[in-house]
Design a protein around this motif. Structure first.
Motif, PDB file in Angstrom:
ATOM      1  N   LEU A  98       4.406   4.278   2.440  1.00  0.00           N
ATOM      2  CA  LEU A  98       4.497   3.910   1.026  1.00  0.00           C
ATOM      3  C   LEU A  98       4.807   2.430   0.822  1.00  0.00           C
ATOM      4  CD1 LEU A  98       6.421   7.066  -0.196  1.00  0.00           C
ATOM      5  CD2 LEU A  98       4.083   6.415  -0.824  1.00  0.00           C
ATOM      6  N   ASN A  99       4.991   1.712   1.923  1.00  0.00           N
ATOM      7  CA  ASN A  99       5.243   0.279   1.849  1.00  0.00           C
ATOM      8  C   ASN A  99       4.061  -0.465   2.471  1.00  0.00           C
ATOM      9  OD1 ASN A  99       7.033  -1.967   1.225  1.00  0.00           O
ATOM     10  ND2 ASN A  99       7.278  -2.201   3.436  1.00  0.00           N
ATOM     11  N   THR A 100       2.863  -0.135   1.992  1.00  0.00           N
ATOM     12  CA  THR A 100       1.636  -0.693   2.540  1.00  0.00           C
ATOM     13  C   THR A 100       0.735  -1.218   1.427  1.00  0.00           C
ATOM     14  OG1 THR A 100       0.562   1.475   2.492  1.00  0.00           O
ATOM     15  CG2 THR A 100       1.709   0.866   4.526  1.00  0.00           C
ATOM     16  N   ARG A 101      -0.465  -1.573   1.818  1.00  0.00           N
ATOM     17  CA  ARG A 101      -1.461  -2.053   0.858  1.00  0.00           C
ATOM     18  C   ARG A 101      -2.847  -1.743   1.398  1.00  0.00           C
ATOM     19  NH1 ARG A 101      -0.370  -7.946  -0.978  1.00  0.00           N
ATOM     20  NH2 ARG A 101       1.343  -6.770  -1.912  1.00  0.00           N
ATOM     21  N   ILE A 102      -3.756  -1.341   0.524  1.00  0.00           N
ATOM     22  CA  ILE A 102      -5.152  -1.109   0.898  1.00  0.00           C
ATOM     23  C   ILE A 102      -5.926  -2.417   0.751  1.00  0.00           C
ATOM     24  CG2 ILE A 102      -7.303  -0.009   0.187  1.00  0.00           C
ATOM     25  CD1 ILE A 102      -5.745   2.015   1.527  1.00  0.00           C
ATOM     26  N   VAL A 103      -6.606  -2.824   1.813  1.00  0.00           N
ATOM     27  CA  VAL A 103      -7.377  -4.067   1.797  1.00  0.00           C
ATOM     28  C   VAL A 103      -8.829  -3.751   2.127  1.00  0.00           C
ATOM     29  CG1 VAL A 103      -7.701  -6.329   2.851  1.00  0.00           C
ATOM     30  CG2 VAL A 103      -5.389  -5.464   2.444  1.00  0.00           C
ATOM     31  N   THR A 104      -9.738  -4.263   1.336  1.00  0.00           N
ATOM     32  CA  THR A 104     -11.166  -4.084   1.573  1.00  0.00           C
ATOM     33  C   THR A 104     -11.703  -5.300   2.311  1.00  0.00           C
ATOM     34  OG1 THR A 104     -11.416  -2.763  -0.444  1.00  0.00           O
ATOM     35  CG2 THR A 104     -13.417  -3.707   0.502  1.00  0.00           C
ATOM     36  N   THR A 105     -12.369  -5.059   3.420  1.00  0.00           N
ATOM     37  CA  THR A 105     -12.919  -6.139   4.228  1.00  0.00           C
ATOM     38  C   THR A 105     -14.415  -5.939   4.429  1.00  0.00           C
ATOM     39  OG1 THR A 105     -12.418  -4.947   6.280  1.00  0.00           O
ATOM     40  CG2 THR A 105     -10.740  -6.465   5.443  1.00  0.00           C
ATOM     41  N   GLU A 106     -15.078  -6.974   4.898  1.00  0.00           N
ATOM     42  CA  GLU A 106     -16.517  -6.918   5.172  1.00  0.00           C
ATOM     43  C   GLU A 106     -16.722  -6.841   6.674  1.00  0.00           C
ATOM     44  OE1 GLU A 106     -20.409  -9.765   4.596  1.00  0.00           O
ATOM     45  OE2 GLU A 106     -18.872  -9.746   3.025  1.00  0.00           O
ATOM     46  N   ASP A 107     -17.493  -5.864   7.106  1.00  0.00           N
ATOM     47  CA  ASP A 107     -17.704  -5.713   8.544  1.00  0.00           C
ATOM     48  C   ASP A 107     -18.851  -6.603   9.016  1.00  0.00           C
ATOM     49  OD1 ASP A 107     -20.075  -4.399   7.817  1.00  0.00           O
ATOM     50  OD2 ASP A 107     -19.092  -2.437   7.845  1.00  0.00           O
ATOM     51  N   ALA A 108     -19.131  -6.551  10.314  1.00  0.00           N
ATOM     52  CA  ALA A 108     -20.154  -7.425  10.901  1.00  0.00           C
ATOM     53  C   ALA A 108     -21.536  -7.151  10.336  1.00  0.00           C
ATOM     54  CB  ALA A 108     -20.156  -7.262  12.421  1.00  0.00           C
ATOM     55  N   ALA A 109     -21.779  -5.917   9.905  1.00  0.00           N
ATOM     56  CA  ALA A 109     -23.096  -5.552   9.385  1.00  0.00           C
ATOM     57  C   ALA A 109     -23.257  -5.892   7.910  1.00  0.00           C
ATOM     58  CB  ALA A 109     -23.325  -4.049   9.587  1.00  0.00           C
ATOM     59  N   GLU A 134      -8.854  -0.967   5.134  1.00  0.00           N
ATOM     60  CA  GLU A 134      -7.800  -0.795   6.105  1.00  0.00           C
ATOM     61  C   GLU A 134      -6.454  -0.786   5.386  1.00  0.00           C
ATOM     62  OE1 GLU A 134      -8.182  -4.001   8.816  1.00  0.00           O
ATOM     63  OE2 GLU A 134      -7.577  -5.554   7.394  1.00  0.00           O
ATOM     64  N   ILE A 135      -5.489  -0.091   5.986  1.00  0.00           N
ATOM     65  CA  ILE A 135      -4.147  -0.016   5.426  1.00  0.00           C
ATOM     66  C   ILE A 135      -3.285  -1.050   6.140  1.00  0.00           C
ATOM     67  CG2 ILE A 135      -2.129   1.442   5.082  1.00  0.00           C
ATOM     68  CD1 ILE A 135      -3.979   3.868   5.124  1.00  0.00           C
ATOM     69  N   VAL A 136      -2.731  -1.978   5.371  1.00  0.00           N
ATOM     70  CA  VAL A 136      -1.919  -3.060   5.926  1.00  0.00           C
ATOM     71  C   VAL A 136      -0.448  -2.718   5.732  1.00  0.00           C
ATOM     72  CG1 VAL A 136      -1.364  -5.514   5.779  1.00  0.00           C
ATOM     73  CG2 VAL A 136      -3.714  -4.747   5.415  1.00  0.00           C
ATOM     74  N   ALA A 137       0.295  -2.661   6.828  1.00  0.00           N
ATOM     75  CA  ALA A 137       1.730  -2.376   6.786  1.00  0.00           C
ATOM     76  C   ALA A 137       2.514  -3.684   6.886  1.00  0.00           C
ATOM     77  CB  ALA A 137       2.125  -1.429   7.918  1.00  0.00           C
ATOM     78  N   PHE A 138       3.758  -3.677   6.393  1.00  0.00           N
ATOM     79  CA  PHE A 138       4.559  -4.894   6.337  1.00  0.00           C
ATOM     80  C   PHE A 138       5.857  -4.758   7.118  1.00  0.00           C
ATOM     81  CE2 PHE A 138       2.238  -4.503   2.278  1.00  0.00           C
ATOM     82  CZ  PHE A 138       1.412  -5.617   2.398  1.00  0.00           C
ATOM     83  N   ASP A 139       6.290  -5.868   7.665  1.00  0.00           N
ATOM     84  CA  ASP A 139       7.560  -5.935   8.381  1.00  0.00           C
ATOM     85  C   ASP A 139       8.639  -6.339   7.387  1.00  0.00           C
ATOM     86  OD1 ASP A 139       9.605  -6.127  10.196  1.00  0.00           O
ATOM     87  OD2 ASP A 139       8.962  -8.045  11.024  1.00  0.00           O
ATOM     88  N   ILE A 182       2.202   3.961 -13.935  1.00  0.00           N
ATOM     89  CA  ILE A 182       1.000   3.409 -13.320  1.00  0.00           C
ATOM     90  C   ILE A 182       1.428   2.504 -12.173  1.00  0.00           C
ATOM     91  CG2 ILE A 182      -1.040   1.976 -13.683  1.00  0.00           C
ATOM     92  CD1 ILE A 182      -1.012   2.795 -16.592  1.00  0.00           C
ATOM     93  N   ILE A 183       0.816   2.676 -11.026  1.00  0.00           N
ATOM     94  CA  ILE A 183       1.160   1.877  -9.849  1.00  0.00           C
ATOM     95  C   ILE A 183       0.858   0.401 -10.113  1.00  0.00           C
ATOM     96  CG2 ILE A 183       0.593   1.468  -7.422  1.00  0.00           C
ATOM     97  CD1 ILE A 183      -0.049   4.455  -7.200  1.00  0.00           C
ATOM     98  N   ASN A 184       1.758  -0.451  -9.672  1.00  0.00           N
ATOM     99  CA  ASN A 184       1.586  -1.895  -9.837  1.00  0.00           C
ATOM    100  C   ASN A 184       0.625  -2.408  -8.762  1.00  0.00           C
ATOM    101  OD1 ASN A 184       1.956  -4.535 -10.697  1.00  0.00           O
ATOM    102  ND2 ASN A 184       3.824  -4.825  -9.510  1.00  0.00           N
ATOM    103  N   HIS A 185      -0.668  -2.428  -9.071  1.00  0.00           N
ATOM    104  CA  HIS A 185      -1.704  -2.867  -8.132  1.00  0.00           C
ATOM    105  C   HIS A 185      -1.361  -4.248  -7.587  1.00  0.00           C
ATOM    106  CE1 HIS A 185      -5.623  -4.363  -6.791  1.00  0.00           C
ATOM    107  NE2 HIS A 185      -6.005  -3.105  -6.727  1.00  0.00           N
ATOM    108  N   PRO A 186      -1.512  -4.495  -6.285  1.00  0.00           N
ATOM    109  CA  PRO A 186      -2.150  -3.665  -5.264  1.00  0.00           C
ATOM    110  C   PRO A 186      -1.172  -2.843  -4.424  1.00  0.00           C
ATOM    111  CG  PRO A 186      -1.890  -5.876  -4.419  1.00  0.00           C
ATOM    112  CD  PRO A 186      -1.281  -5.877  -5.795  1.00  0.00           C
ATOM    113  N   GLU A 187       0.016  -2.553  -4.947  1.00  0.00           N
ATOM    114  CA  GLU A 187       0.959  -1.712  -4.223  1.00  0.00           C
ATOM    115  C   GLU A 187       0.432  -0.278  -4.186  1.00  0.00           C
ATOM    116  OE1 GLU A 187       4.719  -2.245  -6.189  1.00  0.00           O
ATOM    117  OE2 GLU A 187       4.587  -4.437  -6.067  1.00  0.00           O
ATOM    118  N   VAL A 188       1.132   0.604  -3.469  1.00  0.00           N
ATOM    119  CA  VAL A 188       0.653   1.981  -3.338  1.00  0.00           C
ATOM    120  C   VAL A 188       1.668   3.001  -3.823  1.00  0.00           C
ATOM    121  CG1 VAL A 188      -0.855   1.402  -1.403  1.00  0.00           C
ATOM    122  CG2 VAL A 188       1.483   2.190  -0.945  1.00  0.00           C
TER     123      VAL A 188
END
Length: 499
Positions: free
Chosen positions: A337-348, A354-359, A431-437
């Protein structure tokens, strides 16, 4: 040519491309010094004073209070002491045609000029009002262009000559082809980076900024052309623009076509309200959210705090600080619950997520202000005690209510705590405070009948509500986190002993 200097509204950063002019702090004819505040502006983040990078006499104020100004547009014109002043007011409705290098360098000088605190969190380096050149430039080449029987001379923009060591990706985006009669300067690294990332050819864009400078909105329009929306022309007189958004007096007698009722006012959505609306709309459209809730017996927590307050009346944390401490501990146990969804572009060339976790945890909390709902965040909240959290929550609350919060204080949260109980309500599907989850809501604490050891008694009860992004976790994780916080509130002594 006049020696009057025109200061453009500087690049605000953080995706902010406009600001509302709230109040002028100087008037035409006033003598000002470097770094003297000249205007108050309100962005979607905060209310700030803008200092002048120039010293001299105020020649022109470009705008009136209540007007929204775009980044890169003229803010104020200053005539240096002893310099030749303007013979007549500057007409900002028509672009001033000047060579590409001059236009681009002018804006670079504005961004580098002497003020160290143009906007909170985004100062300009220097301090002497002088921009140093980092590379040589060539004078623009002017070639004749045949137009029927009359030959005119139109500026032709040549590529900027740079050394091989300077040919970075951003610098190469400044290269131009021959586009007669059009200035194609890019005024911000943010704009150049956006164009590069999305494959936009800057040479083919018509800039909407002063002297044809390409703005962020021009690149955004090229990336995803927006539908035509009727809006006031940028070259209309200020009086005309103001009448479009004027309140009650110009709306009396107007009738709404759908309801048949009279319209009493039209309030533009701008500033904080505009930012909140955009963020909430994005959250609801992008995040598949789910909500779980539980009633909690908070009697032990209330009694514990009362005992602490009796022993030390002036240094006792508030209930919200204790709950914040329980939340940060819960997020360590349930880090999904302490993460963020990130959209990336692949090689194709396709998109992937991907789900990004935080320290660590930057705990945001909702604070109601005169300017609207703000969500400042306590940085590294997981490393703080309840007393430290209480002090930081109080400090940030005061800062946002004064309109002095920095972008980093308002935009760095990883999870939000919302105490809507202060409004006298029990629950809310927030409502979730985007981009939090995730966002945890706390209702009011009131006396309710409660069963304890098989007997009915009156207890201090509150409701916890967790709204979470179902992409990052399922109900088991959400329920486990919610139950952990609830148990900590019901038995605070044992939980705090382990922290």
């Amino acid at each position: 040519m006049s020696e009057t200097k025109v200061f453009l509204l500087p690049d605000l950063g953080e995706g902010l491309t406009e600001a509302e002019l709230v109040n002028w702090l100087v008037a035409v004819g006033d003598e000002i010094r470097v770094d003297q505040p000249i205007a108050e502006v309100e962005t979607a983040k905060s209310m700030v004073e803008v200092p002048s990078p120039y010293a001299g006499t105020v020649a022109v104020l470009h705008g009136e209070p209540g007007q929204t100004l775009d980044v890169g547009k003229p803010l104020i014109s200053v005539t240096p002491i002893g310099a030749k002043s303007l013979g007549e007011p500057v007409d900002t409705s028509a672009p001033v045609v000047e060579p590409l290098e001059t236009a681009a360098e002018t804006y670079r000088e504005e961004e580098k000029a002497g003020s160290g605190n143009v906007l909170i969190g985004y100062g300009t380096p220097g301090g002497h009002g002088v921009a140093r050149r980092t590379r040589a430039r060539k004078q623009p080449v002017v070639e004749p262009v045949e137009t029927g029987a009359v030959a005119t001379r139109t500026p032709v923009i040549e590529p900027v000559e740079i050394t091989s060591a300077e040919k970075t990706a951003d610098d190469l985006l400044l290269l131009r082809t021959r586009v007669p009669g059009k200035l194609g300067a890019v005024i911000s690294p943010l704009v150049r980076r956006m164009a590069r990332d999305h494959g936009v050819d800057l040479g083919g864009l018509q800039g909407s900024g002063a002297s044809g400078l390409i703005m962020r909105k021009d690149v955004e329009a090229a990336i995803a052309p927006a539908p035509a929306v009727a809006r006031p022309s940028l070259v209309e007189p200020v009086e005309t623009r103001r009448s479009v958004i004027a309140p009650d007096e110009t709306r009396r007698g107007e009738t709404d076509s759908r309801t048949g009722l009279g319209i009493t006012a039209r309030t533009p959505v701008r500033g904080v309200r505009k930012a909140v609306a955009a963020n909430m709309s994005r959250s609801r459209s992008e995040i598949p959210e789910a909500t779980v809730w539980v009633d909690v017996d908070a009697t032990a927590l209330v009694e514990m705090r009362a005992a602490l307050k009796k022993a030390d009346p002036h240094n006792t944390p508030g209930l919200l600080a204790f709950i914040a401490r329980f939340v940060t501990a819960g997020l360590k146990k349930y880090p999904e619950l302490n993460t963020r969804i990130v959209t990336t572009e692949d090689a194709a060339g396709g998109e992937s997520q991907e789900i990004v976790a935080f320290d660590g945890v930057n705990l945001g909390f909702a604070a109601q202000t005169d300017r609207g709902l703000m969500v400042p965040s306590v940085r590294n909240a997981d490393k703080m005690s309840a007393r430290q959290l209480d002090a930081e929550i109080r400090r940030l609350t005061a800062v946002v209510r004064e309109g002095k919060a920095t972008p980093s204080e308002l935009g760095s949260g990883t999870f939000t705590l919302n105490n809507y109980g202060v409004f006298g309500v029990d629950g809310s599907a927030a409502i979730i405070n985007h981009p939090e989850v995730g966002i945890l809501g706390v209702g009011r604490i009131i006396d309710k009948p409660w069963v304890v050891n098989g007997e009915l008694t009156v207890r201090k009860v509150t409701e916890l509500t967790l709204t979470f992004d179902h992409r990052v976790c399922d109900g088991g994780t959400a329920g486990g986190f919610l139950r952990y916080v609830a148990d900590a509130i019901e038995s605070p002594g044992s939980v705090l002993a382990d922290m």
